[in-house]
Design a protein around this motif. Structure first.
Motif, PDB file in Angstrom:
ATOM      1  N   TYR A  23       0.772  -0.967   0.201  1.00  0.00           N
ATOM      2  CA  TYR A  23       0.140  -0.015   0.095  1.00  0.00           C
ATOM      3  C   TYR A  23       0.856   1.230  -0.129  1.00  0.00           C
ATOM      4  O   TYR A  23       1.854   1.283   0.798  1.00  0.00           O
ATOM      5  CB  TYR A  23      -1.080  -0.031   1.250  1.00  0.00           C
ATOM      6  CG  TYR A  23      -2.282  -1.021   1.191  1.00  0.00           C
ATOM      7  CD1 TYR A  23      -1.932  -2.100   1.007  1.00  0.00           C
ATOM      8  CD2 TYR A  23      -3.308  -0.443   0.856  1.00  0.00           C
ATOM      9  CE1 TYR A  23      -3.032  -3.266   0.688  1.00  0.00           C
ATOM     10  CE2 TYR A  23      -4.541  -1.191   0.759  1.00  0.00           C
ATOM     11  CZ  TYR A  23      -4.324  -2.649   0.648  1.00  0.00           C
ATOM     12  OH  TYR A  23      -5.177  -3.347   0.633  1.00  0.00           O
ATOM     13  N   TYR A  24       0.663   2.195  -0.851  1.00  0.00           N
ATOM     14  CA  TYR A  24       1.310   3.504  -0.880  1.00  0.00           C
ATOM     15  C   TYR A  24       0.472   4.593  -0.793  1.00  0.00           C
ATOM     16  O   TYR A  24      -0.948   4.631  -1.150  1.00  0.00           O
ATOM     17  CB  TYR A  24       1.814   3.493  -2.383  1.00  0.00           C
ATOM     18  CG  TYR A  24       2.843   2.338  -2.932  1.00  0.00           C
ATOM     19  CD1 TYR A  24       2.271   1.223  -3.491  1.00  0.00           C
ATOM     20  CD2 TYR A  24       4.184   2.604  -2.670  1.00  0.00           C
ATOM     21  CE1 TYR A  24       3.421   0.414  -3.870  1.00  0.00           C
ATOM     22  CE2 TYR A  24       4.934   1.738  -2.995  1.00  0.00           C
ATOM     23  CZ  TYR A  24       4.628   0.363  -3.589  1.00  0.00           C
ATOM     24  OH  TYR A  24       5.450  -0.463  -3.998  1.00  0.00           O
ATOM     25  N   CYS A  25       0.802   5.785  -0.252  1.00  0.00           N
ATOM     26  CA  CYS A  25       0.206   6.643  -0.097  1.00  0.00           C
ATOM     27  C   CYS A  25       0.702   7.890  -1.412  1.00  0.00           C
ATOM     28  O   CYS A  25       2.079   7.621  -1.440  1.00  0.00           O
ATOM     29  CB  CYS A  25       0.312   7.506   1.175  1.00  0.00           C
ATOM     30  SG  CYS A  25       1.951   8.244   1.817  1.00  0.00           S
ATOM     31  N   ALA A  26      -0.024   8.613  -1.751  1.00  0.00           N
ATOM     32  CA  ALA A  26       0.255   9.883  -2.972  1.00  0.00           C
ATOM     33  C   ALA A  26      -0.062  11.025  -2.735  1.00  0.00           C
ATOM     34  O   ALA A  26      -1.260  11.094  -1.938  1.00  0.00           O
ATOM     35  CB  ALA A  26      -0.183   9.127  -4.082  1.00  0.00           C
ATOM     36  N   ALA A  27       0.570  11.999  -2.941  1.00  0.00           N
ATOM     37  CA  ALA A  27      -0.046  13.602  -2.866  1.00  0.00           C
ATOM     38  C   ALA A  27       0.278  14.209  -4.186  1.00  0.00           C
ATOM     39  O   ALA A  27       1.348  13.948  -4.852  1.00  0.00           O
ATOM     40  CB  ALA A  27       0.729  14.162  -1.795  1.00  0.00           C
ATOM     41  N   ASP A  28      -0.520  15.180  -4.227  1.00  0.00           N
ATOM     42  CA  ASP A  28      -0.207  16.284  -5.408  1.00  0.00           C
ATOM     43  C   ASP A  28      -1.175  17.526  -5.224  1.00  0.00           C
ATOM     44  O   ASP A  28      -2.082  17.507  -4.454  1.00  0.00           O
ATOM     45  CB  ASP A  28      -0.695  15.489  -7.006  1.00  0.00           C
ATOM     46  CG  ASP A  28       0.316  15.990  -8.157  1.00  0.00           C
ATOM     47  OD1 ASP A  28       1.045  15.310  -8.503  1.00  0.00           O
ATOM     48  OD2 ASP A  28       0.131  17.516  -7.986  1.00  0.00           O
TER      49      ASP A  28
END
Length: 121
Positions: free
Chosen positions: A93-98
């Motif tokens: 599981y990965y978290c991501a942001a933008d």
């Protein structure tokens, strides 16, 4: 420098729960669009849940009613509460942001290193 650090993964039996956390730094967190993705072994990365700067949420059909995404702007942290886990939830599981709302598209510019979730039957 933007950093996203996930934690909270582990091994659990089917029907159990886990809570993932993603701590962000070097980023204007309160205005960011955030999301969780997962990548099962041998498969492509897929979107799980997303949350916008106003707290609006989007979920993949496979996790609706079982997973809840949330964010704490004061602590620059997002969470993924996972209940009623199934063996098919096993993945990294990965978290991501933008700054752009990619919702569940894997187009985010910033990613964490991932945390493993394993669900046994």
């Amino acid at each position: 420098q933007v950093q996203l650090v996930e934690s909270g993964g582990g091994s659990v039996q089917a029907g159990g729960s886990l809570r993932l956390s993603c701590a962000a730094s070097g980023y204007p967190y309160s205005s960011a669009y955030m999301a969780w993705f997962r990548q099962p072994p041998g498969r492509d990365r897929e979107g799980v849940a997303a949350i916008n700067s106003a707290g609006g949420t989007t979920y993949a059909n496979s996790v609706k009613g079982r997973f809840t995404i949330s964010r704490d702007n004061g602590n620059s942290t997002q969470y993924l509460q996972m209940n009623s886990l199934k063996p098919e939830d096993t993945a990294m599981y990965y978290c991501a942001a933008d700054r752009v709302d990619y919702v569940l598209w894997p187009r985010y510019n910033f990613w964490g290193q991932g945390t493993q979730v394993t669900v046994s039957s």
